[in-house]
Design a protein around this motif. Structure first.
Motif, mmCIF file in Angstrom:
data_model
loop_
_atom_site.group_PDB
_atom_site.id
_atom_site.type_symbol
_atom_site.label_atom_id
_atom_site.label_comp_id
_atom_site.label_asym_id
_atom_site.label_seq_id
_atom_site.Cartn_x
_atom_site.Cartn_y
_atom_site.Cartn_z
ATOM 1 N N GLY A 44 -14.052 -3.952 -4.027
ATOM 2 C CA GLY A 44 -14.612 -2.830 -4.749
ATOM 3 C C GLY A 44 -14.005 -1.489 -4.430
ATOM 4 O O GLY A 44 -14.261 -0.521 -5.120
ATOM 5 N N GLN A 45 -13.197 -1.389 -3.382
ATOM 6 C CA GLN A 45 -12.645 -0.094 -3.020
ATOM 7 C C GLN A 45 -11.346 0.172 -3.753
ATOM 8 O O GLN A 45 -10.775 -0.695 -4.396
ATOM 9 N N LEU A 46 -10.893 1.434 -3.630
ATOM 10 C CA LEU A 46 -9.598 1.790 -4.183
ATOM 11 C C LEU A 46 -8.525 0.984 -3.463
ATOM 12 O O LEU A 46 -8.385 1.083 -2.246
ATOM 13 N N PRO A 47 -7.731 0.178 -4.176
ATOM 14 C CA PRO A 47 -6.758 -0.687 -3.500
ATOM 15 C C PRO A 47 -5.497 0.072 -3.104
ATOM 16 O O PRO A 47 -4.776 0.606 -3.941
ATOM 17 N N VAL A 48 -5.239 0.139 -1.805
ATOM 18 C CA VAL A 48 -3.988 0.670 -1.269
ATOM 19 C C VAL A 48 -3.349 -0.474 -0.498
ATOM 20 O O VAL A 48 -3.768 -0.806 0.609
ATOM 21 N N LEU A 49 -2.345 -1.106 -1.092
ATOM 22 C CA LEU A 49 -1.791 -2.351 -0.578
ATOM 23 C C LEU A 49 -0.432 -2.122 0.060
ATOM 24 O O LEU A 49 0.370 -1.322 -0.432
ATOM 25 N N LEU A 51 3.349 -3.129 0.694
ATOM 26 C CA LEU A 51 4.328 -3.797 -0.155
ATOM 27 C C LEU A 51 4.464 -5.256 0.278
ATOM 28 O O LEU A 51 4.750 -5.543 1.444
ATOM 29 N N GLY A 52 4.228 -6.182 -0.652
ATOM 30 C CA GLY A 52 4.246 -7.603 -0.350
ATOM 31 C C GLY A 52 2.871 -8.211 -0.237
ATOM 32 O O GLY A 52 2.726 -9.441 -0.310
ATOM 33 N N GLU A 53 1.831 -7.384 -0.050
ATOM 34 C CA GLU A 53 0.468 -7.900 0.025
ATOM 35 C C GLU A 53 -0.027 -8.241 -1.380
ATOM 36 O O GLU A 53 0.231 -7.498 -2.328
ATOM 37 N N PRO A 54 -0.737 -9.358 -1.562
ATOM 38 C CA PRO A 54 -1.179 -9.735 -2.908
ATOM 39 C C PRO A 54 -2.253 -8.810 -3.453
ATOM 40 O O PRO A 54 -3.079 -8.276 -2.717
ATOM 41 N N LEU A 55 -2.221 -8.605 -4.761
ATOM 42 C CA LEU A 55 -3.246 -7.869 -5.487
ATOM 43 C C LEU A 55 -4.185 -8.872 -6.141
ATOM 44 O O LEU A 55 -3.735 -9.769 -6.857
ATOM 45 N N ILE A 56 -5.477 -8.727 -5.896
ATOM 46 C CA ILE A 56 -6.460 -9.632 -6.490
ATOM 47 C C ILE A 56 -7.478 -8.807 -7.266
ATOM 48 O O ILE A 56 -8.195 -7.985 -6.690
ATOM 49 N N LEU A 57 -7.515 -9.001 -8.576
ATOM 50 C CA LEU A 57 -8.434 -8.299 -9.464
ATOM 51 C C LEU A 57 -9.415 -9.305 -10.054
ATOM 52 O O LEU A 57 -9.006 -10.356 -10.546
ATOM 53 N N GLU A 58 -10.707 -8.976 -10.008
ATOM 54 C CA GLU A 58 -11.730 -9.850 -10.567
ATOM 55 C C GLU A 58 -12.691 -9.030 -11.414
ATOM 56 O O GLU A 58 -12.939 -7.850 -11.134
ATOM 57 N N PHE A 59 -13.225 -9.647 -12.445
ATOM 58 C CA PHE A 59 -14.229 -8.990 -13.289
ATOM 59 C C PHE A 59 -15.015 -10.043 -14.052
ATOM 60 O O PHE A 59 -14.602 -11.211 -14.150
ATOM 61 N N ASP A 60 -16.154 -9.631 -14.597
ATOM 62 C CA ASP A 60 -17.019 -10.516 -15.380
ATOM 63 C C ASP A 60 -17.066 -10.062 -16.832
ATOM 64 O O ASP A 60 -17.100 -8.853 -17.111
ATOM 65 N N MET A 151 -2.296 1.399 -5.541
ATOM 66 C CA MET A 151 -1.122 1.933 -4.868
ATOM 67 C C MET A 151 -0.499 0.880 -3.964
ATOM 68 O O MET A 151 -1.205 0.070 -3.366
ATOM 69 N N VAL A 152 0.817 0.925 -3.854
ATOM 70 C CA VAL A 152 1.563 0.031 -2.987
ATOM 71 C C VAL A 152 2.418 0.896 -2.061
ATOM 72 O O VAL A 152 3.156 1.769 -2.528
ATOM 73 N N TYR A 153 2.304 0.675 -0.744
ATOM 74 C CA TYR A 153 3.000 1.553 0.192
ATOM 75 C C TYR A 153 3.933 0.781 1.123
ATOM 76 O O TYR A 153 3.756 -0.403 1.387
ATOM 77 N N GLY A 406 3.896 6.130 3.341
ATOM 78 C CA GLY A 406 2.948 6.132 4.442
ATOM 79 C C GLY A 406 1.517 6.242 3.980
ATOM 80 O O GLY A 406 1.232 6.742 2.881
ATOM 81 N N TYR A 407 0.619 5.758 4.831
ATOM 82 C CA TYR A 407 -0.799 5.714 4.507
ATOM 83 C C TYR A 407 -1.590 5.910 5.787
ATOM 84 O O TYR A 407 -1.338 5.255 6.808
ATOM 85 N N GLY A 408 -2.512 6.846 5.770
ATOM 86 C CA GLY A 408 -3.374 7.095 6.917
ATOM 87 C C GLY A 408 -4.822 7.177 6.495
ATOM 88 O O GLY A 408 -5.136 7.395 5.321
ATOM 89 N N GLU A 409 -5.714 6.997 7.462
ATOM 90 C CA GLU A 409 -7.140 6.948 7.138
ATOM 91 C C GLU A 409 -7.949 7.463 8.321
ATOM 92 O O GLU A 409 -7.568 7.289 9.489
#
Length: 417
Positions: A44-49, A51-60, A151-153, A406-409
């Motif tokens: 449910g969060q904003l996807p920041v992936l 590079l190389g990590e899979p993207l999984i989108l689901e909906f009803d 986003m892909v980083y 780059g990505y920081g949190e």
């Protein structure tokens, strides 16, 4: 000069302007619900992936037609203007393909089909570049159903993030300021005032993000951002929340339930919190989590309930009140608009949500300007626990696209003066 020539010149001017307009997310129709991204973090969060990590989108899809849906993936610059890259440069394989994986709901009052898309897959084998992306979902008639940003980083720089109280004494009790430090040993920043772009996102909400701040100091290969006002966010308040994982009985935040065509969840009435003392109440920073008691597979066994919201508030002239949260990507839409009930002197609205744990709050929108005031009902407090994500983009001299390097949190739990 004739009117036809003037019209032709104007058309040449206006066409490029339309091409470089910023991309906006499109909200889904009412029968599409619970759009979630899943990754190694949470749903449910904003996807920041990475590079190389899979993207999984689901909906009803709640229309029970087992429709065919297709997906298109596009690359964008840091400011969400279209990238000049050809599709073959950022995507290996093909998009505009049908989503093959879907399952029908089981043992629920609300009939729906649950769709799942994972990238990479057989048709779309890899995303090749870092940066901003938009995934758009179309139906079989080529009509756009909805779109979502992700986003892909590349992990090339270290991004230090610290949350401070506002340095502006006028709003020191209401705002939080974000300080940044960007450092690396793998890249030599060329002209960082022009080539480095940053985006700061509060609680996964792109609508209120702060972008394109310039580094104030450069120490070798270390960029330092310590702004007084430019990097400050309104603190807001902790989100309200409810849980209806068991539809047969009331739960946290739910006053009572009823069963009509589907289950009805009536939440406890809420009050205006602005101007009241701040109270810490742990939340998910506007997020949600699908969950259901005594169910093995919540994707298809969790039911939908009609959730009834109510807010004790005098009528606001010229303004609307909306229910706000990541359950619909913080969108302001007719579905979330509350109606004023003069007999009760309160605002009410109801809409369908899948069983789970939900954060929400009430926001005020000016009817003429569309200006959003998040703190009008809930208030703004410097003590509020908020999450901040920082994205760092880099376009080297002569490069054709913005790399997300780059990505920081950080959270404001450890906020300091």
């Amino acid at each position: 000069m004739t009117s036809k020539k003037i019209y032709f010149i104007l058309s040449l001017i206006l066409i490029p302007l339309s091409l470089i307009s910023q991309a906006k997310e499109v909200s889904p129709p009412d029968f599409i619900k619970t759009i979630t991204f899943k990754s190694n973090t949470t749903q449910g969060q904003l996807p920041v992936l990475r590079l190389g990590e899979p993207l999984i989108l689901e909906f009803d899809a709640l229309n029970a037609n087992e429709e065919d849906f297709y997906y298109v993936i596009e690359h964008f610059n840091f400011d969400w203007t279209p990238s000049v890259l050809a599709k073959a440069e950022y995507l290996r394989g093909l998009d505009n393909q049908r989503i093959l994986e879907y399952y029908n709901s089981f043992n629920t009052y609300q009939v729906y089909s649950h769709y799942k898309l994972q990238v990479p897959n057989i048709q779309t084998r890899a995303l090749l570049k870092s940066g901003n992306y938009m995934i758009s979902i179309y139906d079989e008639y080529d009509e756009l159903m909805f779109s979502r940003k992700f986003m892909v980083y590349e992990d090339l720089v270290n991004v230090g993030v610290r949350v401070k109280r506002s340095r502006d004494v006028r709003v020191i009790d209401e705002k939080q300021s974000v300080d940044l430090t960007i450092s690396t040993n793998s890249i030599n920043f060329n002209n960082p005032l022009e080539t480095i772009k940053t985006v700061i996102i509060q609680n996964n909400n792109l609508n209120t993000s702060i972008s394109d701040l310039k580094p104030q100091y450069t120490l070798g290969n270390e960029l330092i951002y310590r702004y007084d006002t430019e990097s400050a966010f309104w603190g807001g308040n902790e989100y309200l929340w409810f849980e209806n994982k068991d539809v047969r009985t009331s739960n946290v935040g739910v006053q009572f339930i009823d069963l009509k065509d589907i289950y009805q969840s009536y939440l406890y009435p809420n009050i205006v919190r602005a101007g009241r003392p701040y109270t810490y109440n742990p939340d998910l920073n506007g997020n949600f989590q699908v969950t259901a008691a005594d169910r093995l597979d919540v994707d298809i066994e969790a039911d939908y309930t009609m959730v009834h919201f109510s807010l004790a508030q005098n009528e606001l002239i010229g303004k609307d009140i909306h229910v706000y949260g990541n359950f619909n990507a913080f969108a302001i839409e007719p579905l979330t608009r509350m109606e004023y009930i003069s007999e009760k002197d309160e605002y009410e609205v109801s809409f369908r949500l899948k069983q789970g744990f939900y954060n929400y709050k009430y926001v005020v929108v000016d009817q003429e300007t569309g200006e959003l005031d998040e703190g009008a009902i809930s208030g703004d407090y410097w003590q509020t626990e908020n999450n901040y994500k920082v994205l760092v983009y880099y376009r080297d001299l002569g490069a054709r696209y913005d790399r997300l390097i780059g990505y920081g949190e950080a959270t404001s739990v450890d906020i300091s003066n």
